[in-house]
Design a protein around this motif. Structure first.
Motif, PDB file in Angstrom:
ATOM      1  N   LYS A   1       0.856  -1.182   0.000  1.00 48.30           N
ATOM      2  CA  LYS A   1       0.000   0.000   0.000  1.00 48.30           C
ATOM      3  C   LYS A   1       0.895   1.236   0.000  1.00 48.30           C
ATOM      4  N   PHE A   2       0.583   2.173  -0.871  1.00 42.49           N
ATOM      5  CA  PHE A   2       1.429   3.353  -1.018  1.00 42.49           C
ATOM      6  C   PHE A   2       0.581   4.553  -1.419  1.00 42.49           C
ATOM      7  N   THR A   3       1.134   5.732  -1.287  1.00 40.79           N
ATOM      8  CA  THR A   3       0.448   6.957  -1.688  1.00 40.79           C
ATOM      9  C   THR A   3       0.971   7.404  -3.052  1.00 40.79           C
ATOM     10  N   MET A   4       0.234   8.272  -3.714  1.00 39.29           N
ATOM     11  CA  MET A   4       0.699   8.819  -4.979  1.00 39.29           C
ATOM     12  C   MET A   4       1.993   9.618  -4.817  1.00 39.29           C
ATOM     13  N   PRO A   5       2.149  10.415  -3.740  1.00 39.80           N
ATOM     14  CA  PRO A   5       3.443  11.084  -3.551  1.00 39.80           C
ATOM     15  C   PRO A   5       4.607  10.104  -3.417  1.00 39.80           C
ATOM     16  N   GLU A   6       4.378   8.969  -2.771  1.00 37.29           N
ATOM     17  CA  GLU A   6       5.440   7.970  -2.642  1.00 37.29           C
ATOM     18  C   GLU A   6       5.787   7.363  -4.000  1.00 37.29           C
ATOM     19  N   LEU A   7       4.761   7.096  -4.814  1.00 33.63           N
ATOM     20  CA  LEU A   7       4.996   6.578  -6.161  1.00 33.63           C
ATOM     21  C   LEU A   7       5.792   7.579  -6.985  1.00 33.63           C
ATOM     22  N   GLN A   8       5.426   8.856  -6.903  1.00 30.05           N
ATOM     23  CA  GLN A   8       6.157   9.883  -7.642  1.00 30.05           C
ATOM     24  C   GLN A   8       7.597   9.992  -7.161  1.00 30.05           C
ATOM     25  N   LYS A   9       7.810   9.936  -5.844  1.00 33.69           N
ATOM     26  CA  LYS A   9       9.162  10.002  -5.296  1.00 33.69           C
ATOM     27  C   LYS A   9      10.031   8.850  -5.807  1.00 33.69           C
ATOM     28  N   LEU A  10       9.424   7.670  -5.940  1.00 35.46           N
ATOM     29  CA  LEU A  10      10.164   6.523  -6.472  1.00 35.46           C
ATOM     30  C   LEU A  10      10.616   6.800  -7.896  1.00 35.46           C
ATOM     31  N   TYR A  11       9.698   7.266  -8.739  1.00 33.24           N
ATOM     32  CA  TYR A  11      10.052   7.552 -10.131  1.00 33.24           C
ATOM     33  C   TYR A  11      11.107   8.652 -10.211  1.00 33.24           C
ATOM     34  N   GLU A  12      10.984   9.658  -9.382  1.00 34.87           N
ATOM     35  CA  GLU A  12      11.974  10.740  -9.379  1.00 34.87           C
ATOM     36  C   GLU A  12      13.343  10.225  -8.943  1.00 34.87           C
ATOM     37  N   ALA A  13      13.365   9.328  -7.950  1.00 44.40           N
ATOM     38  CA  ALA A  13      14.633   8.782  -7.475  1.00 44.40           C
ATOM     39  C   ALA A  13      15.319   7.954  -8.549  1.00 44.40           C
ATOM     40  N   ILE A  14      14.550   7.154  -9.281  1.00 43.67           N
ATOM     41  CA  ILE A  14      15.124   6.324 -10.340  1.00 43.67           C
ATOM     42  C   ILE A  14      15.596   7.186 -11.504  1.00 43.67           C
ATOM     43  N   LEU A  15      14.771   8.151 -11.907  1.00 43.35           N
ATOM     44  CA  LEU A  15      15.078   8.978 -13.068  1.00 43.35           C
ATOM     45  C   LEU A  15      16.083  10.085 -12.767  1.00 43.35           C
ATOM     46  N   GLY A  16      16.238  10.409 -11.484  1.00 38.44           N
ATOM     47  CA  GLY A  16      17.179  11.447 -11.114  1.00 38.44           C
ATOM     48  C   GLY A  16      16.731  12.844 -11.481  1.00 38.44           C
ATOM     49  N   LYS A  17      15.416  13.089 -11.466  1.00 37.68           N
ATOM     50  CA  LYS A  17      14.906  14.426 -11.798  1.00 37.68           C
ATOM     51  C   LYS A  17      13.528  14.615 -11.179  1.00 37.68           C
ATOM     52  N   LYS A  18      13.139  15.873 -11.036  1.00 38.45           N
ATOM     53  CA  LYS A  18      11.823  16.214 -10.516  1.00 38.45           C
ATOM     54  C   LYS A  18      10.768  16.059 -11.606  1.00 38.45           C
ATOM     55  N   LEU A  19       9.571  15.638 -11.201  1.00 40.29           N
ATOM     56  CA  LEU A  19       8.460  15.463 -12.134  1.00 40.29           C
ATOM     57  C   LEU A  19       7.309  16.363 -11.713  1.00 40.29           C
ATOM     58  N   ASN A  20       6.576  16.861 -12.691  1.00 39.89           N
ATOM     59  CA  ASN A  20       5.403  17.680 -12.406  1.00 39.89           C
ATOM     60  C   ASN A  20       4.324  16.819 -11.780  1.00 39.89           C
ATOM     61  N   ARG A  21       3.856  17.209 -10.596  1.00 43.32           N
ATOM     62  CA  ARG A  21       2.917  16.370  -9.854  1.00 43.32           C
ATOM     63  C   ARG A  21       1.621  16.125 -10.628  1.00 43.32           C
ATOM     64  N   GLY A  22       1.017  17.197 -11.157  1.00 41.17           N
ATOM     65  CA  GLY A  22      -0.258  17.044 -11.863  1.00 41.17           C
ATOM     66  C   GLY A  22      -0.136  16.132 -13.074  1.00 41.17           C
ATOM     67  N   ASN A  23       0.901  16.335 -13.879  1.00 40.95           N
ATOM     68  CA  ASN A  23       1.097  15.504 -15.071  1.00 40.95           C
ATOM     69  C   ASN A  23       1.349  14.046 -14.692  1.00 40.95           C
ATOM     70  N   PHE A  24       2.155  13.853 -13.641  1.00 40.27           N
ATOM     71  CA  PHE A  24       2.473  12.484 -13.219  1.00 40.27           C
ATOM     72  C   PHE A  24       1.215  11.771 -12.764  1.00 40.27           C
ATOM     73  N   TYR A  25       0.416  12.406 -11.925  1.00 41.55           N
ATOM     74  CA  TYR A  25      -0.806  11.785 -11.421  1.00 41.55           C
ATOM     75  C   TYR A  25      -1.755  11.442 -12.567  1.00 41.55           C
ATOM     76  N   ARG A  26      -1.948  12.390 -13.485  1.00 39.14           N
ATOM     77  CA  ARG A  26      -2.876  12.153 -14.603  1.00 39.14           C
ATOM     78  C   ARG A  26      -2.418  10.981 -15.465  1.00 39.14           C
ATOM     79  N   LYS A  27      -1.142  10.942 -15.774  1.00 40.16           N
ATOM     80  CA  LYS A  27      -0.621   9.859 -16.613  1.00 40.16           C
ATOM     81  C   LYS A  27      -0.825   8.503 -15.930  1.00 40.16           C
ATOM     82  N   PHE A  28      -0.495   8.435 -14.652  1.00 39.80           N
ATOM     83  CA  PHE A  28      -0.571   7.149 -13.980  1.00 39.80           C
ATOM     84  C   PHE A  28      -2.006   6.683 -13.811  1.00 39.80           C
ATOM     85  N   LEU A  29      -2.894   7.588 -13.457  1.00 35.80           N
ATOM     86  CA  LEU A  29      -4.291   7.202 -13.294  1.00 35.80           C
ATOM     87  C   LEU A  29      -4.922   6.802 -14.621  1.00 35.80           C
TER      88      LEU A  29
END
Length: 248
Positions: A178-206
């Motif tokens: 079980k995880f939150t959307m901010p945690e999912l975004q943080k994981l992707y940012e950590a792997i990619l090594g860059k910040k992601l736009n929260r709104g765009n990330f949430y929309r794409k994943f959903l």
């Protein structure tokens, strides 16, 4: 006992037990407290750090050897594992063993098969063996210097992780159930090594329809408790076959 004496003592046994010239090195990743970490070891009498590794027994499949090596370091054999590259440059370990006799098993030329592994941080029990003095997680953005060519192996493993983010179950194997959307975004940012736009990330994943929103939220903190999600594994695996279409 110092490392040199241990290796010399076990050299003859290694010649009998393992396949000559073939080794395995593993980049073991976990995600904890919004940080992507890699498992490192420090050999006895050494200042530099290395990745866990070992050799292939003569009566053993290569993948089985990798699973055994991972279990010896983490106490866990139920681990997501991917072979990703072969490292065979000349003199990969020459400097490390320059003070050792040429007949030593470990001083021979080895071609190493690289694996990356994804583990659930709280389920790992780190094990220090006879050859090492430390076994610990290091955040990938603050790594200590590596021995031999292990820095090259790590960088290639991380690059592979980034390349496979859209067609391998990386999120499923690094996040808790079980995880939150901010945690999912943080994981992707950590792997990619860059910040992601929260709104765009949430929309794409959903839009992928691979998450299940749970009837519960993360408790604690001063702000509104974020909703919890889990992966719909059937939909997730189906989507990965075609590849997630995210341009992160």
């Amino acid at each position: 006992m110092e490392l040199k004496k241990i290796l010399e003592k076990r050299s003859e046994e290694s010649w009998e037990k393992y396949i000559p010239t073939l080794s395995i090195d593993c980049a073991i990743f976990s995600f904890h407290e919004t940080s992507l970490k890699v498992l490192t070891i420090k050999m006895k009498d050494q200042d530099l750090w290395g990745l866990p590794g070992g050799y292939v027994q003569k009566d053993e499949n290569v993948d089985d050897a990798a699973i055994r090596i991972l279990k010896d370091r983490t106490g866990n054999e139920n681990i997501y594992l991917q072979q990703f590259y072969t490292f065979g440059n000349l003199n990969r370990s020459e400097d490390f063993f320059k003070e050792y006799p040429d007949t030593l098993w470990n001083k021979q030329r080895f071609v190493s098969i690289g694996y990356y592994a994804l583990v659930d941080y709280p389920k790992v029990n780190l094990i220090v063996d006879d050859f090492s003095t430390a076994c610990q997680w290091q955040p990938i953005d603050n790594l200590q210097p590596f021995m031999m060519d292990h820095g090259v192996i790590f960088e290639k493993a991380l690059l592979t992780l980034r390349e496979q983010l859209n067609n391998h179950p990386i999120g499923y194997n690094l996040l808790p159930e079980k995880f939150t959307m901010p945690e999912l975004q943080k994981l992707y940012e950590a792997i990619l090594g860059k910040k992601l736009n929260r709104g765009n990330f949430y929309r794409k994943f959903l839009r992928y329809d691979i998450l299940t929103k749970l009837d519960e939220s993360r408790k604690g903190g001063a702000h509104k408790a974020p909703d919890l999600y889990s992966f719909d594994l059937e939909k997730y695996n189906s989507a990965l076959k075609e590849g997630l279409k995210g341009n992160w």
